[in-house]
Write a protein that holds these residues in place. Structure first.
Motif, PDB file in Angstrom:
ATOM      1  N   PHE A 379       0.858  -1.181   0.000  1.00  9.40           N
ATOM      2  CA  PHE A 379       0.000   0.000   0.000  1.00  9.40           C
ATOM      3  C   PHE A 379       0.894   1.231   0.000  1.00  9.40           C
ATOM      4  N   PRO A 380       0.634   2.222  -0.877  1.00 14.13           N
ATOM      5  CA  PRO A 380       1.638   3.261  -1.148  1.00 14.13           C
ATOM      6  C   PRO A 380       1.788   4.352  -0.096  1.00 14.13           C
ATOM      7  N   VAL A 381       0.902   4.401   0.894  1.00 13.62           N
ATOM      8  CA  VAL A 381       1.020   5.456   1.906  1.00 13.62           C
ATOM      9  C   VAL A 381       0.835   4.854   3.287  1.00 13.62           C
ATOM     10  N   ILE A 382       1.252   5.598   4.292  1.00 10.33           N
ATOM     11  CA  ILE A 382       1.007   5.211   5.681  1.00 10.33           C
ATOM     12  C   ILE A 382      -0.278   5.894   6.122  1.00 10.33           C
ATOM     13  N   LEU A 383      -1.256   5.098   6.545  1.00 11.53           N
ATOM     14  CA  LEU A 383      -2.534   5.673   6.949  1.00 11.53           C
ATOM     15  C   LEU A 383      -2.380   6.442   8.259  1.00 11.53           C
ATOM     16  N   PRO A 384      -3.070   7.560   8.410  1.00  9.40           N
ATOM     17  CA  PRO A 384      -3.014   8.316   9.671  1.00  9.40           C
ATOM     18  C   PRO A 384      -3.669   7.549  10.803  1.00  9.40           C
ATOM     19  N   GLY A 385      -3.398   7.957  12.017  1.00 12.03           N
ATOM     20  CA  GLY A 385      -3.980   7.313  13.184  1.00 12.03           C
ATOM     21  C   GLY A 385      -5.484   7.521  13.255  1.00 12.03           C
ATOM     22  N   GLN A 386      -6.162   6.660  14.004  1.00  8.71           N
ATOM     23  CA  GLN A 386      -7.612   6.730  14.088  1.00  8.71           C
ATOM     24  C   GLN A 386      -8.106   8.066  14.623  1.00  8.71           C
TER      25      GLN A 386
END
Length: 459
Positions: A379-386
């Motif tokens: 997956f190309p990005v790091i998802l932000p925190g909840q």
């Protein structure tokens, strides 16, 4: 790639989430739509009469519609599903304040009984005298019917509907014979009807009061826009909802990745509507019941949907013209996203270590319909925190197809198979409102699920 020929994730609008929640659980019962909802046969008995429909903003609108036999009057009229070469008869009586009629573009229709009219014979407003329309459904496809009497008022009031003619060799149980036009170029896994229309509320208010002399149909100002007789969020409810007795047809689309989905788009009403499919282009394969193909066309193969007619048009928005019909094939595979949509998913047919097989060389795995070139790509990005994001009602907690992730308490829950949710809607922004209230109107949701997700066919 495709079941028939091989046997960016859109986040929900925060403002729309509250409306979508009430619709999603009922829509899940619709998962699978091998056949559009309607009535089958060759002999139909219609009664034109008045009723009230409900709009997504809670309004109650007076309308005129067709009732089939002893059924409820409905908007739109009953969808007739008939077989090619069948002789179809529709008997019509009117309980409206004025005479009415029915015309079926695309077929040679004979009419008897009733009284003479401008375009065809009409049923007088006595509730007894009938006019009978007869035609041979001599070619397959998607068609419409509507009132041929005082059409500027009566079509506005709701006297319209759709007809689906099955090809002579149609067999719903055989994937190779489940076609719209009798050959593999129009084969599909599922089909959905999208009858698009609109309403000018002022006209309906005046008609309910009997103030017909005050109605000026040249001052056309619609404030409601419909898919299959419902405005969003009601478009996402299942068919035959008890509190919508006069609006029996939903418009929630659900599919598995790799399937061919037949879209039957019908221009009801008197305005054109640009119907937009998020997630991928569709291929328009037919218009007004005619396949878009040259006589000697063997079919054109595309990477996404298999074989289609050579004159098909790929687009992401179909301008649905009043009185016209447009048939299209839509498919979604995740091709070319640049990352592995199944990575780490324990709920799909795919695991990251799976061995992929492409026998026919179309670039897709023959079982999972995964685009092989993207297999194993992260997956190309790091998802932000909840704590840094807002969650849509359809978000599974994971960016991967078929995989659920963690969500805060009370979030999600409307996507138990962890599909990808897209909005399908009018590209005319005012048509996404209910009497100026957004979101609403000509809008629905589409969920694409992993090939392993259970397909529950609608009754």
């Amino acid at each position: 790639m495709n079941k028939l020929f091989q046997q960016p994730l859109l986040r929900s609008l925060t403002l729309a989430a509250a409306l979508l929640c009430c619709a999603a659980s009922a829509a899940l019962a619709m998962h699978g739509n091998i056949a559009v909802s309607g009535v089958t046969g060759t002999d139909f008995s219609f009664t034109a009469r008045a009723g009230h429909i409900t709009t997504g903003d809670g309004n109650n609108v007076y309308f005129w519609g067709y009732a089939n036999a002893d059924g409820a009057v409905q908007y739109p009229g009953p969808t007739l599903i008939v077989n090619q070469n069948a002789v179809v008869t529709i008997r019509l009586v009117s309980r409206l304040p004025e005479a009415t009629s029915l015309i079926v573009p695309g077929f040679s229709v004979s009419a008897s009984g009733g009284q003479p009219g401008l375009l065809t014979r009409e049923a007088p407003p006595d509730g007894v005298t009938a006019v009978t329309y007869t035609f041979t459904a001599d070619r397959p496809g998607t068609f419409t019917y509507y009132s041929g009497t005082h059409s500027d008022l009566q079509v506005e009031m709701g006297l319209l509907g759709a007809i689906v003619v099955r090809p002579a060799n149609f067999d719903a149980a055989d994937p190779l014979l489940r076609t719209a036009y009798g050959d593999a170029r129009s084969a599909y896994d599922q089909e959905y009807l999208y009858l698009l229309s609109e309403m000018d509320l002022e006209t309906h208010i005046l008609a309910e009061k009997g103030l017909f002399s005050e109605i000026d149909t040249s001052k056309f100002w619609p404030v409601y826009w419909f898919i299959n007789g419902r405005t969003a969020p009601d478009t996402m409810l299942a068919d035959q909802v008890s509190w919508l007795p006069h609006q029996p047809y939903g418009a929630m689309t659900m599919m598995n990745a790799g399937e061919r989905v037949l879209l039957r788009m019908v221009g009801g009403g008197r305005d054109l509507h640009p119907f937009h499919t998020h997630g991928n282009n569709f291929d328009q394969i037919a218009r007004d019941g005619y396949l878009l193909a040259t006589p000697t066309d063997p079919g054109t193969r595309t990477a996404e949907v298999g074989v289609i007619p050579d004159k098909s048009v790929s687009d992401f928005t179909q301008t649905v013209v009043p009185g016209a019909t447009h048939d299209a094939i839509f498919s979604w595979t995740g091709r070319g996203l640049g990352w592995d949509i199944y990575n780490g998913s324990s709920n799909s047919d795919h695991m990251n270590t799976a061995v992929l097989v492409d026998v026919n060389g179309d670039g897709f795995d023959d079982t999972t319909y995964e685009y092989i070139a993207d297999h194993g790509k992260p997956f190309p990005v790091i998802l932000p925190g909840q704590q840094e994001v807002a969650f849509g009602a359809f978000y599974s907690g994971s960016p991967f197809l078929g995989a659920a992730g963690s969500l805060p308490p009370g979030e999600g829950g409307n996507n138990p198979n962890s599909g990808f949710a897209f909005m399908w809607h009018s590209h005319n922004e005012k048509e996404m409102t209910n009497n100026d209230i957004f979101p609403g109107g000509l809008m629905t949701m589409v969920i694409v699920e992993a090939p392993s997700a259970p397909m529950v066919v609608a009754p």
